[in-house]
Design a protein around this motif. Structure first.
Motif, PDB file in Angstrom:
ATOM      1  N   VAL A 130       0.818  -1.217   0.000  1.00 28.56           N
ATOM      2  CA  VAL A 130       0.000   0.000   0.000  1.00 28.56           C
ATOM      3  C   VAL A 130       0.855   1.272   0.000  1.00 28.56           C
ATOM      4  CG1 VAL A 130      -1.709   1.344   1.287  1.00 28.56           C
ATOM      5  CG2 VAL A 130      -2.020  -1.124   0.991  1.00 28.56           C
ATOM      6  N   PRO A 131       1.795   1.426   0.942  1.00 29.35           N
ATOM      7  CA  PRO A 131       2.612   2.654   0.889  1.00 29.35           C
ATOM      8  C   PRO A 131       3.398   2.785  -0.404  1.00 29.35           C
ATOM      9  CG  PRO A 131       3.503   1.101   2.497  1.00 29.35           C
ATOM     10  CD  PRO A 131       2.154   0.593   2.112  1.00 29.35           C
ATOM     11  N   LEU A 132       3.815   1.644  -0.982  1.00 29.00           N
ATOM     12  CA  LEU A 132       4.583   1.706  -2.217  1.00 29.00           C
ATOM     13  C   LEU A 132       3.722   2.215  -3.366  1.00 29.00           C
ATOM     14  CD1 LEU A 132       7.106  -1.060  -3.261  1.00 29.00           C
ATOM     15  CD2 LEU A 132       5.920   0.367  -4.918  1.00 29.00           C
ATOM     16  N   LEU A 133       2.506   1.696  -3.478  1.00 28.79           N
ATOM     17  CA  LEU A 133       1.598   2.149  -4.535  1.00 28.79           C
ATOM     18  C   LEU A 133       1.299   3.636  -4.393  1.00 28.79           C
ATOM     19  CD1 LEU A 133      -0.326   1.710  -6.906  1.00 28.79           C
ATOM     20  CD2 LEU A 133      -2.032   0.853  -5.271  1.00 28.79           C
ATOM     21  N   LEU A 134       1.013   4.086  -3.171  1.00 27.49           N
ATOM     22  CA  LEU A 134       0.720   5.495  -2.956  1.00 27.49           C
ATOM     23  C   LEU A 134       1.942   6.369  -3.229  1.00 27.49           C
ATOM     24  CD1 LEU A 134      -1.419   5.267   0.321  1.00 27.49           C
ATOM     25  CD2 LEU A 134      -2.228   5.484  -2.043  1.00 27.49           C
ATOM     26  N   GLU A 135       3.114   5.870  -2.870  1.00 26.31           N
ATOM     27  CA  GLU A 135       4.348   6.619  -3.123  1.00 26.31           C
ATOM     28  C   GLU A 135       4.567   6.819  -4.616  1.00 26.31           C
ATOM     29  OE1 GLU A 135       8.091   8.427  -1.923  1.00 26.31           O
ATOM     30  OE2 GLU A 135       6.351   7.821  -0.757  1.00 26.31           O
ATOM     31  N   VAL A 136       4.353   5.771  -5.387  1.00 23.30           N
ATOM     32  CA  VAL A 136       4.533   5.877  -6.838  1.00 23.30           C
ATOM     33  C   VAL A 136       3.549   6.882  -7.424  1.00 23.30           C
ATOM     34  CG1 VAL A 136       4.227   4.634  -9.018  1.00 23.30           C
ATOM     35  CG2 VAL A 136       5.575   3.610  -7.177  1.00 23.30           C
TER      36      VAL A 136
END
Length: 291
Positions: A130-136
């Motif tokens: 989740v944090p990775l998707l939002l970061e991208v």
């Protein structure tokens, strides 16, 4: 074109690589699954695809086979070093379209990406999905759509709408950036090692946020506060952020939101209106978490 179970295991043995749970490494060993992901993502020749955690290349090779440029961000130095050789062995004409970036994609803003990705297609490490998707989506604004594979329960949360049983913080924050939909399910048997959970495919298409992008921090902090006590009414859950229950009620009423409702009833546009009302009342934006 893809890498089957025998090819993936042979590559791992050749490079002395054992998948580790700490890095969220579960390699896809089913050619049909990666082909389906590429098809669902609509990858076309000339696309620039961002792939995070390419591992041994089971998804990278089909992406290149579809004619795309692939910017592959890999945290594991050994995997990053092995990937070009794998591509050269299977698709020698595509080596110049592979761009390996060694680094942590959860800090993608600090990475030097050689091309501007237009699509995001990846089997995400489940411990940081989740944090990775939002970061991208926050830090790579050129990404307009994509398909990512995540744990099945996480896929449900990301795609849930207001009022749903699993609707929560990830649902609202992803909705800030994009419209999300669940586009498929994946069985544990397609991975090596086999995980104990099912997986889901989430497709997304970027859209404009409901308010100015510089309000994101305030909106996300409001979402965090509201769902931090999701069994309480918004008047109660937002009281610490507003300074008191009375001030929270005033902001909610100013935003046209019933103070007695709960967080799971609000969509991202309504959260944006509440955050704006809190800001007008003098509440600092605060710090949101990327959960």
């Amino acid at each position: 074109m893809g890498l089957g179970a025998a090819a993936v295991r042979a590559l791992a043995a050749r490079h002395g690589i054992n998948p580790t749970k700490s890095k969220g490494q579960n390699f896809v060993i089913d050619v049909g699954t990666v082909s389906r992901i590429v098809r669902l993502a609509g990858v076309q020749p000339g696309d620039v695809v961002l792939e995070v955690g390419p591992g041994l290349g089971s998804l990278t090779v089909p992406l290149l086979s579809a004619g795309a440029h692939v910017v592959a961000v890999e945290l594991d130095d050994r995997l990053a070093a092995a990937l070009p050789g794998t591509v050269e062995a299977h698709l020698p004409d595509a080596v110049d379209r592979l761009h390996v970036v060694r680094g942590d994609a959860t800090r993608v803003a600090g990475l030097d990406l050689p091309l501007a990705p237009t699509r995001f297609v990846a089997n995400l490490p489940y411990n940081v999905a989740v944090p990775l998707l939002l970061e991208v989506l926050e830090d790579v604004p050129t990404v307009v759509d994509g398909v990512v594979m995540v744990q099945s329960e996480v896929a449900d949360r990301l795609c849930a709408g207001p009022g749903g049983r699993v609707y929560g913080v990830p649902s609202v924050k992803l909705a800030w950036y994009a419209a999300a939909r669940r586009v498929g399910s994946v069985a544990p048997s397609v991975f090596w090692p086999v995980p104990r959970v099912d997986s889901g495919l989430v497709g997304f298409t970027r859209h404009d946020p409901p308010v100015a992008t510089d309000a994101r921090a305030a909106v996300f902090a409001t979402v965090d506060a509201a769902f931090g006590q999701r069994r309480k009414t918004l008047r109660q859950s937002l009281a610490p952020r507003a300074g008191s229950a009375a001030l929270a009620q005033q902001a909610l009423e100013a935003a046209g939101v019933d103070p007695s409702t709960r967080a799971e009833r609000l969509g991202v546009a309504e959260f944006a209106a509440v955050a704006e009302a809190l800001t007008r009342a003098g509440v600092a934006p605060g710090r949101a978490t990327e959960q």
